[in-house]
Write a protein that holds these residues in place. Structure first.
Motif, PDB file in Angstrom:
ATOM      1  N   ALA A  31      91.359  68.376  96.044  1.00  0.00           N
ATOM      2  CA  ALA A  31      92.089  67.153  96.387  1.00  0.00           C
ATOM      3  C   ALA A  31      92.962  66.651  95.230  1.00  0.00           C
ATOM      4  CB  ALA A  31      91.113  66.059  96.811  1.00  0.00           C
ATOM      5  N   CYS A  32      92.810  67.240  94.044  1.00  0.00           N
ATOM      6  CA  CYS A  32      93.588  66.799  92.885  1.00  0.00           C
ATOM      7  C   CYS A  32      95.031  67.313  93.001  1.00  0.00           C
ATOM      8  CB  CYS A  32      92.954  67.296  91.592  1.00  0.00           C
ATOM      9  SG  CYS A  32      91.355  66.534  91.244  1.00  0.00           S
ATOM     10  N   PRO A  33      96.007  66.507  92.552  1.00  0.00           N
ATOM     11  CA  PRO A  33      97.427  66.871  92.737  1.00  0.00           C
ATOM     12  C   PRO A  33      98.027  67.716  91.612  1.00  0.00           C
ATOM     13  CG  PRO A  33      97.267  64.669  91.859  1.00  0.00           C
ATOM     14  CD  PRO A  33      95.854  65.149  92.009  1.00  0.00           C
TER      15      PRO A  33
ATOM     16  N   LEU B 113      88.156  65.119  86.167  1.00  0.00           N
ATOM     17  CA  LEU B 113      88.810  66.351  85.753  1.00  0.00           C
ATOM     18  C   LEU B 113      89.355  66.151  84.352  1.00  0.00           C
ATOM     19  CD1 LEU B 113      89.386  69.144  87.007  1.00  0.00           C
ATOM     20  CD2 LEU B 113      91.647  68.301  87.649  1.00  0.00           C
ATOM     21  N   LEU B 114      88.809  66.895  83.390  1.00  0.00           N
ATOM     22  CA  LEU B 114      89.179  66.729  81.985  1.00  0.00           C
ATOM     23  C   LEU B 114      90.239  67.746  81.589  1.00  0.00           C
ATOM     24  CD1 LEU B 114      85.606  66.330  80.393  1.00  0.00           C
ATOM     25  CD2 LEU B 114      87.037  64.592  81.508  1.00  0.00           C
ATOM     26  N   ALA B 115      91.295  67.250  80.929  1.00  0.00           N
ATOM     27  CA  ALA B 115      92.358  68.131  80.437  1.00  0.00           C
ATOM     28  C   ALA B 115      92.540  67.992  78.934  1.00  0.00           C
ATOM     29  CB  ALA B 115      93.672  67.818  81.149  1.00  0.00           C
ATOM     30  N   SER B 116      91.980  66.955  78.367  1.00  0.00           N
ATOM     31  CA  SER B 116      92.120  66.697  76.934  1.00  0.00           C
ATOM     32  C   SER B 116      91.159  67.574  76.136  1.00  0.00           C
ATOM     33  CB  SER B 116      91.835  65.218  76.641  1.00  0.00           C
ATOM     34  OG  SER B 116      91.485  65.016  75.297  1.00  0.00           O
ATOM     35  N   LYS B 117      91.684  68.220  75.101  1.00  0.00           N
ATOM     36  CA  LYS B 117      90.853  69.046  74.228  1.00  0.00           C
ATOM     37  C   LYS B 117      89.722  68.230  73.624  1.00  0.00           C
ATOM     38  CE  LYS B 117      91.062  71.833  70.003  1.00  0.00           C
ATOM     39  NZ  LYS B 117      91.910  72.279  68.869  1.00  0.00           N
ATOM     40  N   THR B 118      90.010  67.002  73.230  1.00  0.00           N
ATOM     41  CA  THR B 118      88.997  66.128  72.629  1.00  0.00           C
ATOM     42  C   THR B 118      87.877  65.827  73.613  1.00  0.00           C
ATOM     43  OG1 THR B 118      90.670  65.120  71.211  1.00  0.00           O
ATOM     44  CG2 THR B 118      88.607  63.912  71.495  1.00  0.00           C
ATOM     45  N   GLU B 119      88.235  65.517  74.858  1.00  0.00           N
ATOM     46  CA  GLU B 119      87.222  65.203  75.870  1.00  0.00           C
ATOM     47  C   GLU B 119      86.369  66.428  76.193  1.00  0.00           C
ATOM     48  OE1 GLU B 119      88.805  61.799  78.851  1.00  0.00           O
ATOM     49  OE2 GLU B 119      89.921  63.691  78.937  1.00  0.00           O
ATOM     50  N   ILE B 120      86.998  67.588  76.271  1.00  0.00           N
ATOM     51  CA  ILE B 120      86.255  68.807  76.593  1.00  0.00           C
ATOM     52  C   ILE B 120      85.300  69.170  75.457  1.00  0.00           C
ATOM     53  CG2 ILE B 120      86.468  71.289  77.041  1.00  0.00           C
ATOM     54  CD1 ILE B 120      89.161  70.621  78.451  1.00  0.00           C
ATOM     55  N   GLU B 121      85.774  69.089  74.224  1.00  0.00           N
ATOM     56  CA  GLU B 121      84.913  69.407  73.082  1.00  0.00           C
ATOM     57  C   GLU B 121      83.758  68.419  72.961  1.00  0.00           C
ATOM     58  OE1 GLU B 121      87.641  69.490  69.820  1.00  0.00           O
ATOM     59  OE2 GLU B 121      88.169  71.615  70.124  1.00  0.00           O
TER      60      GLU B 121
ATOM     61  N   GLY C  77     105.410  78.111  90.079  1.00  0.00           N
ATOM     62  CA  GLY C  77     104.368  77.222  90.581  1.00  0.00           C
ATOM     63  C   GLY C  77     103.172  77.147  89.659  1.00  0.00           C
ATOM     64  N   ARG C  78     102.272  76.236  89.985  1.00  0.00           N
ATOM     65  CA  ARG C  78     101.052  76.023  89.197  1.00  0.00           C
ATOM     66  C   ARG C  78      99.870  76.616  89.964  1.00  0.00           C
ATOM     67  NH1 ARG C  78     101.504  69.758  89.506  1.00  0.00           N
ATOM     68  NH2 ARG C  78     101.991  70.491  91.613  1.00  0.00           N
ATOM     69  N   ILE C  79      99.285  77.682  89.401  1.00  0.00           N
ATOM     70  CA  ILE C  79      98.174  78.376  90.055  1.00  0.00           C
ATOM     71  C   ILE C  79      96.868  77.936  89.400  1.00  0.00           C
ATOM     72  CG2 ILE C  79      97.277  80.590  90.828  1.00  0.00           C
ATOM     73  CD1 ILE C  79     100.167  80.055  91.677  1.00  0.00           C
ATOM     74  N   LEU C  80      95.947  77.443  90.201  1.00  0.00           N
ATOM     75  CA  LEU C  80      94.637  77.002  89.717  1.00  0.00           C
ATOM     76  C   LEU C  80      93.637  78.143  89.870  1.00  0.00           C
ATOM     77  CD1 LEU C  80      93.043  74.434  88.713  1.00  0.00           C
ATOM     78  CD2 LEU C  80      92.390  74.120  91.109  1.00  0.00           C
ATOM     79  N   LYS C  81      92.966  78.496  88.771  1.00  0.00           N
ATOM     80  CA  LYS C  81      91.982  79.578  88.793  1.00  0.00           C
ATOM     81  C   LYS C  81      90.753  79.162  87.998  1.00  0.00           C
ATOM     82  CE  LYS C  81      95.386  83.339  89.013  1.00  0.00           C
ATOM     83  NZ  LYS C  81      95.648  84.733  88.615  1.00  0.00           N
TER      84      LYS C  81
ATOM     85  N   PRO D 169      96.531  76.703  99.461  1.00  0.00           N
ATOM     86  CA  PRO D 169      97.797  76.090  99.056  1.00  0.00           C
ATOM     87  C   PRO D 169      97.758  74.570  99.260  1.00  0.00           C
ATOM     88  CG  PRO D 169      98.033  77.125 101.208  1.00  0.00           C
ATOM     89  CD  PRO D 169      96.623  77.391 100.758  1.00  0.00           C
ATOM     90  N   ARG D 170      98.208  73.829  98.261  1.00  0.00           N
ATOM     91  CA  ARG D 170      98.207  72.360  98.375  1.00  0.00           C
ATOM     92  C   ARG D 170      99.595  71.812  98.666  1.00  0.00           C
ATOM     93  NH1 ARG D 170      99.113  67.750  96.036  1.00  0.00           N
ATOM     94  NH2 ARG D 170     100.315  68.791  94.410  1.00  0.00           N
ATOM     95  N   THR D 171     100.640  72.538  98.264  1.00  0.00           N
ATOM     96  CA  THR D 171     102.013  72.074  98.447  1.00  0.00           C
ATOM     97  C   THR D 171     102.810  73.120  99.221  1.00  0.00           C
ATOM     98  OG1 THR D 171     102.816  73.109  96.411  1.00  0.00           O
ATOM     99  CG2 THR D 171     101.879  70.882  96.209  1.00  0.00           C
TER     100      THR D 171
END
Length: 351
Positions: A111-113, A6-14, A78-82, A326-328
């Protein structure tokens, strides 16, 4: 052996751009899952709404075989994943070499937290992803994606497969248009598309959204810049079809369509209500279907939604679902509140 990340870094995504584009050329069913389309959404919509971009990647050895672009939105504490572009893109299928792999990717994602509640749309009934979400999520909405199959059909043959009422509407609209010497129906697949048409499309759509208190992309900052860049991107890659109707130089209706493979996707339609006698939305949709058929495309896809003009042209539809996961504990509370609000809105609309 599959490897997920799971990539979150702008550099990794680019850095993934060229591989992502190549994967889309091999497997993409709709233009909206391509790298450049996701990044246009991110620049003009996602980043301005304060979302965080995440990209799930799957490799088989060193070969990229799956990409699912996501975003994290803060809401209700909360953190909503979409899905990235969830309010404006129709994914059709996820960008993976097979549906079973896409389901495996969702298993890894959930499964990611990093989130509290996942809200996932564009899950098509009967797919491996749908079977997976049925086991672990809660289905909250269902919509129909109407489509017209027209491979090898001429204009007259396409007209003949519709009901007598629809045929009469098409003929009447065409007759009234032809009777007006200063009226015309135009189209383009090239950039730059006429600026007055783009301006009309966006302004009329904004008025429609505001008048009905609708939510969605037209409530977001940067939506006009987003549309202009996505039209440019699509046209320059041969994936844009724009139709419009005008009289005495005044735009009466406009439709924006995108192309991938053998399918033309209807995306945005706007009309001037004062010109309703000419049925601009209905007729422009018909002309786009004819263009697609005459240029060798197999299907005209109206994307999600059950607007009346779509059901005039076809009763064929694919069912798509929206799931909550829901995960939490916080996610469970948000899920309960989300369903409560949704139930209230539905009862209010019926009332």
């Amino acid at each position: 052996m599959y490897r997920f990340s799971l990539l979150a870094s702008k550099t990794e995504i680019e850095a993934l751009a060229s591989e992502w584009r190549e994967l889309h050329r091999r497997c993409g069913a709709a233009p909206f899952t391509d790298y450049d389309w996701i990044m246009v959404w991110w620049r003009h919509i996602g980043s301005k709404m304060g979302a965080s971009l995440l990209v799930c990647v799957c490799r088989d050895e060193d070969r990229l075989v799956g990409v699912i672009p996501l975003c994290l939105v803060r809401k209700g504490g909360g953190r909503i994943l979409k899905l990235a572009g969830h309010e404006v893109y129709y994914y059709r299928t996820f960008l993976a070499e097979n549906p079973e792999l896409a389901a495996e990717m969702w298993r890894y994602i959930l499964a990611c937290p990093c989130y509290d509640l996942a809200e996932v749309k564009n899950i098509h009934a009967g797919t491996a992803e749908d079977a997976f979400f049925q086991r672990c999520g809660t289905r909250i909405e269902e919509s129909i994606v109407y489509h017209v199959e027209h491979i090898g059909l001429s204009r007259d043959e396409l007209l003949s497969i519709h009901s007598g009422n629809t045929q009469r509407r098409i003929r009447k609209a065409r007759k009234e248009i032809l009777a007006q010497p200063t009226m015309s129906v135009e189209h383009t697949c090239e950039y730059p598309a006429p600026e007055p048409v783009i301006q009309f499309l966006l302004e009329q759509k904004m008025k429609w959204v505001e008048a009905r208190g609708k939510r969605g992309v037209f409530r977001q900052k940067g939506v006009f810049d987003f549309y202009r860049e996505i039209i440019k991107l699509a046209a320059e890659s041969g994936k844009m079809l724009m139709y419009w109707m005008e009289r005495d130089g005044k735009i009466l209706g406009a439709s924006l369509n995108f192309i991938e493979g053998k399918v033309v996707y209807g995306h945005t339609l706007a009309i001037d209500r004062s010109a309703s006698r000419y049925r601009p939305g209905f007729y422009l949709s018909w002309e786009a279907i004819i263009w697609a058929a005459e240029h060798g495309y197999e299907e005209s896809n109206f994307s999600e939604g059950a607007e009346e003009y779509k059901t005039r042209f076809t009763k064929k539809g694919r069912i798509t679902h929206v799931y909550l996961y829901p995960r939490t504990l916080h996610g469970q509370i948000l899920s309960f509140l989300y369903r409560l609000v949704l139930r209230y809105r539905r009862s209010h609309e019926r009332g």
